[in-house]
Design a protein around this motif. Sequence first.
Motif, mmCIF file in Angstrom:
data_model
loop_
_atom_site.group_PDB
_atom_site.id
_atom_site.type_symbol
_atom_site.label_atom_id
_atom_site.label_comp_id
_atom_site.label_asym_id
_atom_site.label_seq_id
_atom_site.Cartn_x
_atom_site.Cartn_y
_atom_site.Cartn_z
ATOM 1 N N ASP A 80 -26.390 -24.615 14.506
ATOM 2 C CA ASP A 80 -25.653 -25.761 15.056
ATOM 3 C C ASP A 80 -26.108 -26.068 16.475
ATOM 4 O OD1 ASP A 80 -24.104 -25.984 12.724
ATOM 5 O OD2 ASP A 80 -22.556 -24.636 13.502
ATOM 6 N N LYS A 83 -29.287 -27.958 16.467
ATOM 7 C CA LYS A 83 -29.061 -29.383 16.187
ATOM 8 C C LYS A 83 -28.633 -30.128 17.454
ATOM 9 C CE LYS A 83 -27.889 -28.698 11.355
ATOM 10 N NZ LYS A 83 -26.819 -28.628 10.366
ATOM 11 N N SER A 166 -34.789 -27.489 8.999
ATOM 12 C CA SER A 166 -33.938 -27.952 10.093
ATOM 13 C C SER A 166 -34.469 -27.467 11.436
ATOM 14 C CB SER A 166 -32.514 -27.439 9.887
ATOM 15 O OG SER A 166 -31.715 -27.820 10.973
ATOM 16 N N GLY A 167 -34.722 -28.412 12.315
ATOM 17 C CA GLY A 167 -35.191 -28.090 13.650
ATOM 18 C C GLY A 167 -36.688 -27.890 13.770
#
Length: 184
Positions: A80, A83, A166-167
Amino acid sequence: MQIPLEERPGAPGSDEERPGAPGSDARLNSMSLKERLRADLAHAIKARDEVRTATLRMALAAITTEEVSGATARTLTDEDIIKVLLRERKKRDEAAEAFAAAGRQDLADRERAEAEVIAAYLPEPLSDDELRAAVREAIAEVGAVPGPEGARFIGPVMKLLTARLSGRADGSRIAAEVRQQLAG
């Protein structure tokens, strides 16, 4: 007699590696990303690194805002936090472009410097070859068939890849590669 700050063992700017120092493998394995940001903020303040200090304070403020937003407060996971950092880096990149277009190179340079500080806390981006391989693997896993029917598999492949990458890769970059490979 007092030892100058930069000559103290483990001080910012000293040659001695210390736990919690930027780039320290021991710290990377044992600290959460938020703890790492806090420790690096303390080091930046001691080193009087204005850009790094301001950027880390902004990042921690954005993380705290995210934690307390919504109906109940929560603690963010490292994923998180990544993000949030990606969002903050994107803001800095867009601001740098806007300042450069307006002829404010000094402000554009500051925004780029802040984006570089944030980038140090993000996962290493995927190379083009790594992205192609990840897309090929996801297409095979979903059972997608490249060609005229390939367009209907874009959603399932993107869902799988967005979670995995992600990322590490921008969504538009992933989507372009998925479309290209599914087109045949």
